[in-house]
Design an enzyme around this catalytic site. Structure first.
Site, PDB file in Angstrom:
ATOM      1  N   CYS A  13      -5.945  -2.752   1.791  1.00  0.00           N
ATOM      2  CA  CYS A  13      -5.722  -2.701   3.236  1.00  0.00           C
ATOM      3  C   CYS A  13      -6.967  -2.983   4.075  1.00  0.00           C
ATOM      4  CB  CYS A  13      -5.079  -1.368   3.620  1.00  0.00           C
ATOM      5  SG  CYS A  13      -4.300  -1.427   5.268  1.00  0.00           S
ATOM      6  N   LYS A  72      -9.521   2.661  -2.508  1.00  0.00           N
ATOM      7  CA  LYS A  72      -9.734   2.003  -1.222  1.00  0.00           C
ATOM      8  C   LYS A  72     -11.171   2.210  -0.756  1.00  0.00           C
ATOM      9  CE  LYS A  72      -7.357   1.809   3.297  1.00  0.00           C
ATOM     10  NZ  LYS A  72      -6.127   2.266   3.993  1.00  0.00           N
ATOM     11  N   GLU A  94       0.833  -1.211   0.000  1.00  0.00           N
ATOM     12  CA  GLU A  94       0.000   0.000   0.000  1.00  0.00           C
ATOM     13  C   GLU A  94       0.870   1.263   0.000  1.00  0.00           C
ATOM     14  OE1 GLU A  94      -3.770   1.806   2.564  1.00  0.00           O
ATOM     15  OE2 GLU A  94      -2.366   0.427   3.511  1.00  0.00           O
TER      16      GLU A  94
END
Length: 383
Positions: A232, A195, A119
């Site tokens: 994530c 994300k 990430e």
């Protein structure tokens, strides 16, 4: 032994358990034994010279009568930041490009078809400091930024799909996003995905920088299979993995930045659960090291101000739909994990367990629609 000094669970088991017990413990912990992949000597030597761990494994599917094997090699890269967090921004970015370039060259030696980085790989994971400067200067255009051009060169040179998670600057909307750029092995930008879930826990309150993504659950058709990127914190949300799978993902990458005190007991479980539940391969990637920042920051939890978040524990691994998983990379070292997958396993396991066939999706959808209403009342029977 301090937690951050433990190199890996696997090495500890191999050091202390007799061979017979070790095999049984690994079967219970990791499922069906993952075979080691025979990697070229030139790659092993290059990894040693460049001071990063190199491991290789393979997942075999059953030989079918009507379909040939669909073998794909993925590469997972975990690494420390190269320069201190107070070094000039451009120097930090260039140093990261150089480090990743030398690791990807080894990935190419190993025949990797798809490589994924951690990430926001071009920068320290500075978002939890809540400082805007200089960290927003690391943000780049997903389409025309230097990092995307760098990854396009790698993709063309090595005939490799590149998944590049960055801090994206969206000039058109004056917005920052936590974004993964997907570069085709042709060198063309295939697209981007943002994300979906933003943490608000302890140090990791990232909404100072970016909010939840708006690209949905995009899946990318590549020459080597259909891939998705669950960035994530999305790994904590089963429905997030599920929607990528429903859109046809055969491999879901999970580039992350997470520290031991917060999440390590969950790390080995979540991506593996997702692979089982969704009949697909999952690839969990975490950075390594402890990143120190000049200015102190607090978590709003009454504890003293501090200069770091703790130890990023690496341990990147790949999980298969049959419940097995590869051993992980080190908790402390830079590393490249090369794993050969036979994508035929996805349908084979789906035919065996039939989770999607037995799922009550219409019923779930109806009840979820009701559950998100302001006047929702749980279906609880009382005396």
């Amino acid at each position: 032994m301090a937690g951050c000094e433990l190199d890996s669970l696997e090495e500890t088991l191999e050091t202390h358990l007799p061979e017979a017990e070790l095999r049984e413990v690994k079967r219970i912990l990791f499922g069906k034994q993952t075979e080691k992949l025979d990697l070229p000597a030139c790659a092993v030597d290059a990894a040693s010279e460049r001071n990063f761990e190199l491991k290789g494994y393979k997942f075999e599917a059953t030989q079918e009568q009507l379909r040939p094997p669909r073998k794909v090699r993925v590469g997972l890269v975990q690494n420390h930041i190269v320069l201190p967090t107070d070094a000039p921004v451009l120097d930090q970015i260039n140093a990261m490009h150089s480090r990743i370039g030398e690791i990807v060259e080894v990935a190419a030696m190993c025949g990797v078809n798809i490589v994924c980085f951690q990430e926001t790989w071009t920068m320290p994971f500075a978002f939890c400091t809540r400082e805007k400067e200089p960290w927003t200067e690391f943000a780049e255009s997903a389409e025309d930024g230097n990092t995307t051009h760098f990854c396009q060169e790698l993709a063309r040179k090595y005939n490799m799909v590149v998944v590049s998670p960055i801090l994206e600057r969206d000039e058109q909307h004056s917005t920052l996003w936590n974004t993964a750029v997907v570069i085709s092995n042709s060198g063309n930008m295939l697209g981007k995905t943002r994300k979906n879930h933003i943490p608000r826990i302890g140090d990791f309150n990232e909404s100072t920088y970016y909010m939840e993504g708006n690209t949905g659950h995009t899946v990318f058709q590549t020459q080597f299979g259909r891939i998705a990127v669950n960035i994530c914190y999305g790994r904590h949300h089963p429905l997030n993995w599920f929607m990528y799978s429903m859109n046809g993902a055969e491999i879901i990458f999970n580039p992350s930045a997470t520290v031991g005190a917060l999440s390590e007991p969950m790390w080995a479980i979540e991506a593996r659960n997702a692979a089982i539940a969704n009949h697909c391969f999952t690839c969990a990637i975490n950075r390594v090291g402890t990143e120190h920042f000049k200015s102190e920051f607090t978590s709003g939890d009454g504890k003293k101000a501090h200069h770091d978040f703790g130890h990023f524990y690496g341990s990147s691994y790949v999980a298969a739909p049959d419940g097995s998983r590869s051993p992980g990379l080190s908790r402390t070292r830079d590393g490249l994990l090369v794993v050969e997958l036979d994508l035929n396993m996805n349908r084979q396991i789906s035919d065996k367990w039939s989770f999607k066939m037995t799922g009550r999706y219409a019923e779930y959808a109806e009840e979820l629609s009701a559950a998100v209403r302001h006047d929702f009342k749980p279906n609880i029977v009382k005396e």
